[in-house]
Design an enzyme around this catalytic site. Structure first.
Site, PDB file in Angstrom:
ATOM      1  N   GLY A 213      15.132   3.662  -0.227  1.00 40.51           N
ATOM      2  CA  GLY A 213      14.908   4.563   0.904  1.00 40.51           C
ATOM      3  C   GLY A 213      15.712   5.848   0.842  1.00 40.51           C
TER       4      GLY A 213
ATOM      5  N   GLU B 272      18.336  -5.507   2.644  1.00 42.17           N
ATOM      6  CA  GLU B 272      18.504  -5.285   4.091  1.00 42.17           C
ATOM      7  C   GLU B 272      18.791  -6.596   4.808  1.00 42.17           C
ATOM      8  OE1 GLU B 272      14.845  -3.122   4.545  1.00 42.17           O
ATOM      9  OE2 GLU B 272      15.701  -1.490   3.363  1.00 42.17           O
TER      10      GLU B 272
ATOM     11  N   SER C 256      12.832   3.670  -4.050  1.00 41.33           N
ATOM     12  CA  SER C 256      12.284   5.030  -4.119  1.00 41.33           C
ATOM     13  C   SER C 256      11.272   5.215  -5.254  1.00 41.33           C
ATOM     14  CB  SER C 256      13.405   6.068  -4.215  1.00 41.33           C
ATOM     15  OG  SER C 256      14.233   6.004  -3.074  1.00 41.33           O
TER      16      SER C 256
ATOM     17  N   ASN D  36       6.112  -3.166   0.471  1.00 40.53           N
ATOM     18  CA  ASN D  36       7.004  -3.769   1.465  1.00 40.53           C
ATOM     19  C   ASN D  36       7.010  -2.843   2.673  1.00 40.53           C
ATOM     20  OD1 ASN D  36       9.058  -4.809   2.992  1.00 40.53           O
ATOM     21  ND2 ASN D  36      10.712  -4.295   1.567  1.00 40.53           N
ATOM     22  N   TRP D  37       6.220  -3.222   3.666  1.00 44.44           N
ATOM     23  CA  TRP D  37       6.084  -2.348   4.841  1.00 44.44           C
ATOM     24  C   TRP D  37       7.365  -2.307   5.670  1.00 44.44           C
ATOM     25  CZ3 TRP D  37       0.677  -3.572   7.486  1.00 44.44           C
ATOM     26  CH2 TRP D  37      -0.350  -3.222   6.607  1.00 44.44           C
ATOM     27  N   LYS D  38       8.262  -3.266   5.470  1.00 46.80           N
ATOM     28  CA  LYS D  38       9.454  -3.403   6.312  1.00 46.80           C
ATOM     29  C   LYS D  38       8.995  -3.501   7.777  1.00 46.80           C
ATOM     30  CE  LYS D  38      12.066  -1.163   2.746  1.00 46.80           C
ATOM     31  NZ  LYS D  38      13.282  -0.487   2.350  1.00 46.80           N
TER      32      LYS D  38
ATOM     33  N   GLU E  17      16.400  -4.199  -7.248  1.00 49.21           N
ATOM     34  CA  GLU E  17      16.415  -3.074  -6.313  1.00 49.21           C
ATOM     35  C   GLU E  17      17.850  -2.597  -6.125  1.00 49.21           C
ATOM     36  OE1 GLU E  17      12.694  -3.055  -3.652  1.00 49.21           O
ATOM     37  OE2 GLU E  17      14.191  -4.242  -2.640  1.00 49.21           O
TER      38      GLU E  17
ATOM     39  N   HIS F 247      15.976  -9.653   0.362  1.00 45.52           N
ATOM     40  CA  HIS F 247      15.991  -8.187   0.325  1.00 45.52           C
ATOM     41  C   HIS F 247      17.389  -7.704   0.733  1.00 45.52           C
ATOM     42  CE1 HIS F 247      15.201  -4.015   1.328  1.00 45.52           C
ATOM     43  NE2 HIS F 247      14.135  -4.112   0.556  1.00 45.52           N
TER      44      HIS F 247
ATOM     45  N   GLY G 173       8.711   2.839   1.281  1.00 46.69           N
ATOM     46  CA  GLY G 173       8.154   4.010   1.964  1.00 46.69           C
ATOM     47  C   GLY G 173       6.778   4.422   1.450  1.00 46.69           C
TER      48      GLY G 173
HETATM   49  P1  PGA Z   1      11.764   2.207  -0.884  1.00 48.25           P
HETATM   50  O1  PGA Z   1      12.057   0.668  -0.538  1.00 48.25           O
HETATM   51  O2  PGA Z   1      10.600   2.225  -1.840  1.00 48.25           O
HETATM   52  O3  PGA Z   1      11.445   2.852   0.437  1.00 48.25           O
HETATM   53  O4  PGA Z   1      13.011   2.750  -1.507  1.00 48.25           O
HETATM   54  C1  PGA Z   1      11.924  -0.325  -1.511  1.00 48.25           C
HETATM   55  C2  PGA Z   1      12.326  -1.650  -0.910  1.00 48.25           C
HETATM   56  O5  PGA Z   1      13.286  -1.702  -0.128  1.00 48.25           O
HETATM   57  O6  PGA Z   1      11.705  -2.693  -1.199  1.00 48.25           O
END
Ligand code: PGA
Length: 249
Positions: free
Chosen positions: A173, A98, A211, A11-13, A167, A96, A233
């Site tokens: 993150g 976010e 993470s 997931n590049w965001k 998640e 997600h 990440g």
């Molecule tokens: P992260 O993000 O690996 O940077 O914690 C995972 C995600 O939000 O899908």
């Protein structure tokens, strides 16, 4: 035990750029020989065409990070499932944390987005997860079950076609990963909920995200109900992403 290949989805965001994507995807594709699992990258919408070309002829699958719940029409800024399909998209992340947090997405909207994706042959990756406050208050199970219940209710027997991503919000993150035991415990709850909804629950891929990295991937992926990872990440660095993929045997 589940009955399918593991899935590692990046997931590049909101990261990337023409030059950086080119280098990253080329390096990932070059490292994908003999991969035992399915690998996807979920990229920002403007780069779908670029990544579709870069992945051509490789086993790398393409994903989006969101999809509209609507078919088409006066929805400025939205991208429909049919449009994603035009660019060879196989997966779309929906709900997600976010998007739930910053864009007010509700459980029902997320379920509707999953339905829109499924209607166009795109596999929705339905994200669920509790905040730190919810975990500390002992509400983890209740929260993730409520989030998944909306998707089950809206999608009926098609629910066996989705991917679920657990998640924990406090792990995203932050460098603070759920322990394999903590993650497995929630995955087992989600699997049981799916079993009650479909006879094909063992077919459903349940990812862990938050993470996940080269160092902790193997122990998480060794859990019986953890079928892969949603990687933020660590998916932006080819070497790290490839190490996670290598751990998914
Ligand atoms: P992260 O993000 O690996 O940077 O914690 C995972 C995600 O939000 O899908």
């Amino acid at each position: 035990m589940t009955t399918h290949k593991k899935l590692i989805a990046g997931n590049w965001k909101m990261n990337g750029g023409i030059a950086a994507n080119d280098a990253l995807v080329r390096a990932v594709v070059a490292g994908l020989q003999d991969t035992a699992c399915t690998v996807a990258v979920c990229v920002p919408a403007p780069y779908l065409a670029q990544v579709q070309m870069l992945r051509h002829g490789s086993p790398l699958e393409l994903g989006a990070q969101d999809v509209s719940s609507h078919e088409q029409g006066a929805f400025t800024g939205e991208v429909s499932a049919a449009m994603l399909k035009d660019f060879g998209v196989r997966y779309a992340i929906v709900g997600h944390s976010e998007r739930r947090q910053y864009h007010g997405e509700t459980d029902q909207l997320v379920a509707d987005k999953a339905r829109a994706a499924l209607a166009h042959g795109i596999t929705p990756i339905v994200c669920v997860g509790e905040t730190l406050a919810e975990r500390e208050a002992g509400h983890t199970e209740e929260v993730v079950k409520r989030q998944l219940a909306a998707a089950i209710h809206t999608n009926g027997h098609c629910i066996s076609e989705i991917v679920v991503a657990y998640e924990p919000v406090w792990a995203i993150g932050t460098g603070r990963t759920a322990t394999p035991e903590q993650a497995q415990q929630v995955h087992a709850v989600l699997r049981a909920q799916l079993r009650a909804a479909t006879e094909h629950a063992e077919r459903v891929v349940i990812l862990y995200g938050g993470s996940m990295n080269a160092a902790n991937a193997a122990s998480l992926l060794a859990q019986p109900d953890i079928d892969g990872g949603l990687i933020g990440g660590a998916s932006l660095k080819a070497a790290d992403f490839l190490q996670i993929i290598a751990a998914a045997r």
